[in-house]
Design an enzyme around this catalytic site. Structure first.
Site, PDB file in Angstrom:
ATOM      1  CB  CYS A  52     -13.763  -9.503  -6.943  1.00  0.00           C
ATOM      2  SG  CYS A  52     -12.662 -10.889  -6.608  1.00  0.00           S
ATOM      3  CG  ASP A 116      -7.063 -15.423  -3.821  1.00  0.00           C
ATOM      4  OD1 ASP A 116      -6.025 -15.306  -4.496  1.00  0.00           O
ATOM      5  OD2 ASP A 116      -8.117 -14.819  -4.091  1.00  0.00           O
ATOM      6  N   GLY A 191     -12.089 -12.396 -24.628  1.00  0.00           N
ATOM      7  CA  GLY A 191     -13.208 -12.477 -23.693  1.00  0.00           C
ATOM      8  C   GLY A 191     -12.798 -12.101 -22.281  1.00  0.00           C
ATOM      9  N   GLY A 193     -15.071 -11.826 -19.517  1.00  0.00           N
ATOM     10  CA  GLY A 193     -16.159 -12.045 -18.568  1.00  0.00           C
ATOM     11  C   GLY A 193     -15.566 -12.297 -17.192  1.00  0.00           C
TER      12      GLY A 193
END
Length: 422
Positions: A52, A116, A191, A193
């Site tokens: 991403c 990460d 949700g 998003g």
């Protein structure tokens, strides 16, 4: 001309998310582009990393073919205006700079959230995709395994990978700790998003959980559900799922709270209900904690935990950098010697060819026992003849004088006519 290791990179550092999502490549696209690169440019070493936050192509070639590769990406993505995206790509043509960049990316130093934990697995999958297509020659194979070993050292010797440093992963760690005594905890994610989708993808770290997701745009929920193996609940029907869930993670944008104290009071809570509010503005009323059995965490609670971990990670960065530099030096020592490998192989084959020809001339009338003795003696002689030029050639590699020594040995033994058989 010497083959160089090169890279082109489009990342969160030089391209906004609107551009990154256009260029992003799924597994099928990566496979297709790797095959095209292999066929068009006869590459043996190539790796495509697409997440991403970044889309990067690493390859070995004697020329800079980055523009051609970007055009192949455009062709794969159906982008007729791919030339307009060239400014977002960083092109790296220096071996050491490219290798250092790949190390830093693989360790998580270049991630939006430093350290990460997901990136190392993404790099391994990228390597496997190349290996499946026989696009990992000795150079890339050695480099990637040096990177994997370095990652282990960093985990073992530093605090760089300790704890959660992203909001979504911190939320997952929180859920894991609070549901540790619950068999197959039922989780409802409301949700999907940007943050909600990241939470959904991090749910892989809760393998025993039963996850359901709901979203106002049903197709978005369905696409994630297919990828992750979750159940989908239509948004208008999520009330029942909220009552059944042990954990509700809410990540939606609304001016007023979506989950209120009055709503939660209607739920039958047998043991506990954990509510995690990742929305800004908040989508869960803070007073829900007045309801017996309800525990509420919001963005500030979770971000505080993530920030503490991030500080520890940042404190580990200098040590991580030292470990990376040690690994890069070790790899370049190997790489220098690898330059000499084709010449050493040719020299061995040249001498072996001479040995075999002379053996054939002078052992026609020997018996098996005599042949074995002569064979052993000539092999030993060949090894002793090889020893000095091989040692000198490897020493020249370490002095960065390999090319001169390779030329001398090649001329001396007329090696240009020898084709290596590896």
């Amino acid at each position: 001309m010497q083959v160089k290791f090169r890279a082109l990179s489009l990342s969160h550092k030089n391209a906004p998310v609107q551009i990154r999502e256009i260029i992003s490549l799924d597994e099928k696209a990566v496979h297709s582009i790797l095959l095209k690169i292999k066929d068009f440019f006869s590459l043996n070493d190539a790796l495509i990393l697409s997440t991403c936050n970044r889309t990067e192509v690493y390859y070995s070639h004697d020329q800079d073919i980055s523009t051609d590769i970007i055009k192949l990406i455009g062709l794969e993505k159906g982008l007729t205006d791919i030339v307009n995206f060239l400014e977002y790509f960083e092109v790296l043509n220096d071996d050491r700079a490219v290798i250092r960049h790949l190390f830093r990316v693989s360790m998580g130093l270049e991630a939006q959230v430093v350290g990460d934990i997901q990136i190392s697995n993404q790099v391994k999958r990228a390597y496997q995709a190349s290996a499946d297509l026989n696009m990992t020659g000795p150079f890339l194979h050695r480099l990637m395994h040096t990177i994997f070993f370095t990652n282990k050292r960093i985990v073992q010797e530093t605090a760089f990978r300790d704890g959660a440093a992203s909001l979504s992963y911190a939320a997952i760690e929180l859920i894991e700790s609070l549901t540790s005594n619950t068999f197959e905890p039922r989780i409802l994610l409301i949700g999907v998003g940007e943050i909600g989708e990241d939470v959904a993808k991090n749910m892989v770290h809760l393998p025993s959980a039963k996850v359901k997701i709901t979203n106002r745009t049903l197709s978005k929920a369905e696409s994630i559900a297919v990828e992750m193996g979750f159940d989908v609940i239509p948004f208008e029907n999520c009330l029942k799922a909220m009552e059944e869930a042990d954990v509700i993670v809410c990540s939606i944008q609304r001016p007023e709270p979506f989950i209120t104290k009055e709503l939660v009071k209607k739920f039958r809570i047998n043991s506990y209900k954990l509510l995690v509010d990742l929305s800004v503005p908040r989508s869960i009323e803070t007073t829900v904690e007045d309801v017996p059995g309800v525990v509420l965490y919001n963005v500030d609670n979770i971000r505080s935990k993530a920030s503490e971990t991030l500080e520890k990670r940042l404190a580990s960065v200098p040590k991580v950098g030292e470990i990376i530099e040690e690994s890069i030096k070790e790899f370049f020592d190997w790489k220098k010697e690898m330059i000499a490998s084709p010449t050493i192989n040719k020299l061995k084959q040249s001498l072996e060819q001479i040995r075999q020809e002379e053996m054939a001339r002078f052992t026609k009338n020997t018996d098996k026992k005599e042949y074995a003795v002569i064979d052993k003696i000539t092999k030993s002689m060949m090894q002793k003849i090889l020893k000095v030029p091989v040692v000198q050639l490897r020493a020249a590699c370490q002095r960065d004088q390999a090319e001169e020594m390779i030329q001398i040995i090649s001329d001396l033994f007329d090696l240009e006519k020898i084709k290596t058989t590896e």
